[in-house]
Motif scaffolding. Structure first.
Motif, short mmCIF file in Angstrom:
data_model
loop_
_atom_site.label_atom_id
_atom_site.label_comp_id
_atom_site.label_asym_id
_atom_site.label_seq_id
_atom_site.Cartn_x
_atom_site.Cartn_y
_atom_site.Cartn_z
N PHE A 20 0.83 -1.21 0.00
CA PHE A 20 0.00 0.00 0.00
C PHE A 20 0.86 1.26 0.00
O PHE A 20 0.54 2.23 -0.69
N GLU B 188 0.75 4.06 -3.02
CA GLU B 188 0.55 5.50 -2.87
C GLU B 188 1.71 6.30 -3.45
O GLU B 188 1.52 7.37 -4.03
N LEU C 153 -7.17 0.58 0.99
CA LEU C 153 -6.79 0.83 2.38
C LEU C 153 -7.72 0.08 3.33
O LEU C 153 -7.26 -0.62 4.25
#
Length: 618
Positions: free
Chosen positions: A130, A134, A172
């Motif tokens: 993750f 991002e 998320l």
């Protein structure tokens, strides 16, 4: 292992070096980035099978967050694709960015993206995946808006950032839910728990749907697809690397990486299929009517990624992986060829191009190879991957098989139209070639990818495909295979026939469809932006109201202080003084003198008798 760690780390360090020392070097720091990517590719080639590196970030309350990299067959394969395409695009960027003063910033941002993307595909931890996800989004935002002074660049970058972040919320929530249920962020721990039946089916479905939201955002699937065509305002190497082969493929890779999760959730597989089918069909239709060369390729990317989602939804992860690799090769070649056309002519409008095969024969040849591969013409790479997807689809029935044939036909139409409008026919007005363009570098990068577009499918269908972790699927029947070849060639013919003037190939409907989808999908983004713009006004109003309340409270406090000091304070002091004085007077009466007491009693008695007599008087 240190070699595994250097694969993503080298491009990140090269990005810092390019930003720091780029202005002193002839290629603006691109030497660092291209060299680092070449070393990363060599590391991957020499990587022993099963290499892994993992550590616990922190552990608290029964939850363990890990960070790690793992060269599994799937992650190694996709990392090789990313590094290989990045190497060719980096070489191309030497020529594309030649003579520009902002080259160091470009190569620094490019190195940041490549390092983040390699971290994403090699990650063995949902937390690290993750974080890299991002960082890829941030690098994409910077690269799309690289020419921030160009019309539309800032808006396109903001739209891409906002729409992909919308999907990222799902990712998320998905990995946090998985962490809460498993107690670890390790991907293999999640997969093992699900395969062992340790998570309820409803929770598995919810995790898969949340992950699908993240994949839809990154891979520009409906309703989060409008950002990708607008992102074509960025430099051509950005379009070739981010928006055809790597970043937009991250969503498909996410589903592949977590495919056991989706396989345990049939409803999520159905959602995956329908999302891909609607996106592939709508984007393919819109591409047949676009008048901008790079936007044709952008909508084509949406359609091809949707086709991969269809294969995944039908239970064909191997077919989707093969098509991901083939698509990376032929679509990046097409984007690089479009970049040469734009730099040599100063335009991407199909109605202003034409006849470029004579002044740009190598570019035309590379475009032709990639276009034929996209249309599924044998023996090029797209034929092998389309054949694998068709085999999976036709196994589920004629409806799904017909859908793939229709997508192949549309692919032939829009790429045949774009190729004919650009390279065939009469030459139209063209601007002079851009100064400082280095032809050898652009040709080397584009040529390398064109060779991959030609032969990669054959290699994957042979021994190279054996590295993939997914079982081989059934082969397409001869009838379906012949129909697919015919659909691609027919689409190429119709597209080429309609492409001489750059007019829509299938009438006005695709144009109306594009307008409707744009209005429907961009509306939430516009509302969000409007809301974001009103937030400062609301904050100012709340701040002014709070200041007014605070000022009124201070004034009330001062008034209360004055009332207390001047009213209650002084009045209390006077009352106390009066009581004290009265007390002194009363105390004077208590002097112990009997005759005074007798006199007082007589006076009170006389007064009482006199009052009573007056009251009884007739």
């Amino acid at each position: 292992m240190i070699a595994l760690l250097t694969v993503p780390l080298l491009p990140l360090l090269a990005a810092l070096a390019a930003l720091w020392l780029g202005r002193r070097l002839p290629w603006g720091g691109g030497e660092f980035v291209v060299g680092a990517v070449a070393l990363s590719l060599a590391d991957l080639a020499l990587m022993p099978p099963g290499a892994a590196l993992s550590a616990t970030w922190f552990e608290s309350g029964g939850y363990r967050l890990t960070v790690g990299l793992a060269a599994t067959p799937l992650t190694w394969f996709v990392a090789v694709i990313v590094a290989g395409v990045a190497l060719c695009v980096g070489l191309y960027s030497f020529g594309y960015m030649a003579g520009r003063d902002d080259r160091p910033r470009f190569f620094a941002e490019l190195g940041l993206f490549i390092g983040a993307m390699l971290t994403l595909v090699l990650s063995s931890s949902l937390a690290l995946l993750f974080a890299a996800w991002e960082l890829v989004g941030l690098a994409s935002f910077l690269l799309i808006g690289f020419d921030h002074a160009a019309p539309g660049a800032a808006g396109a970058a903001a739209k891409a950032f906002l729409m992909t972040r919308t999907g990222d919320v799902g990712l998320l929530l998905g990995w946090l839910l998985a962490l809460g249920l498993v107690g670890s962020s390790d991907i293999e721990a999640l997969v093992g728990t699900i395969e062992g039946g340790g998570i309820a089916p409803g929770a598995v479905t919810l995790i898969a749907l949340l992950m699908l939201a993240g994949a839809a955002g990154k891979s520009a699937q409906l309703p989060l697809s409008a950002w990708l065509p607008d992102a074509m305002v960025g430099p051509t190497p950005v379009s070739a690397l981010l928006h055809s082969a790597t970043m937009v493929a991250a969503g498909v890779f996410l589903v592949l990486r977590l495919y056991p999760v989706f396989a345990a959730a049939p409803f999520a597989l159905d959602a995956l299929f329908w999302t891909g089918a609607v996106t592939a069909l709508a984007a393919g239709l819109i591409a047949t009517a676009e008048t901008d060369l790079k936007r044709v390729l952008a909508w084509s990317t949406c359609s091809q990624l949707g086709e991969m989602m269809v294969a995944l939804g039908l239970g064909g992860p191997r077919a989707a992986t093969l098509h991901l690799a083939a698509h990376a090769a032929f679509k990046s070649t097409l984007f690089l060829a479009a970049g040469v056309v734009q730099e040599r002519t100063g335009s991407r409008a199909l109605d202003r191009l034409g006849g470029l095969v004579r002044p740009l024969p190598l570019t035309g040849a590379a475009f032709l190879v990639a276009a034929l591969a996209l249309a599924g013409v044998p023996p090029l790479s797209g034929y092998w991957s389309e054949d694998a997807v068709l085999a999976v689809a036709s196994r589920h029935g004629p409806g799904t098989g017909g859908l793939i044939l229709l997508l192949v036909f549309l692919g032939g139409v829009y790429i045949g139209r774009a190729g004919a409008a650009t390279f065939l026919g009469q030459g139209r007005a063209r601007a002079p070639a851009a100064a400082g363009i280095s032809g050898w570098a652009m040709g080397a990068g584009m040529g390398g990818l064109a060779l991959a577009a030609a032969g990669l499918g054959w290699l994957l269908a042979g021994r190279l495909g054996a590295v993939l972790p997914f079982a081989s699927g059934p082969e397409a029947e001869t009838g379906w295979r012949n129909l697919s070849i015919a659909a691609g060639i027919l689409g190429l013919g119709i597209g080429a026939a309609r492409g001489w003037g750059g007019t829509p190939a299938l009438g006005p409907f695709p144009t109306r469809l594009a307008a409707g989808l744009a209005a429907a999908t961009e509306a939430p983004a516009r509302w969000t932006m409007r809301l974001a713009r009103t937030i400062p006004t609301v904050e100012d109003a709340l701040d002014a109201g709070a200041r007014g309340i605070a000022g009124g409270t201070r004034r009330a406090a001062r008034t209360t202080g004055r009332v207390e000091s001047r009213g209650f304070g002084r009045g209390g002091d006077r009352l106390a003084a009066g009581l004290a004085s009265g007390g002194e007077r009363l105390r004077a009466l208590q002097a112990g003198r009997l005759y005074l007491y007798t006199l007082g009693l007589f006076a009170w008695t006389a007064a009482a008798l006199a009052t009573g007599a007056l009251m009884l008087w007739p």
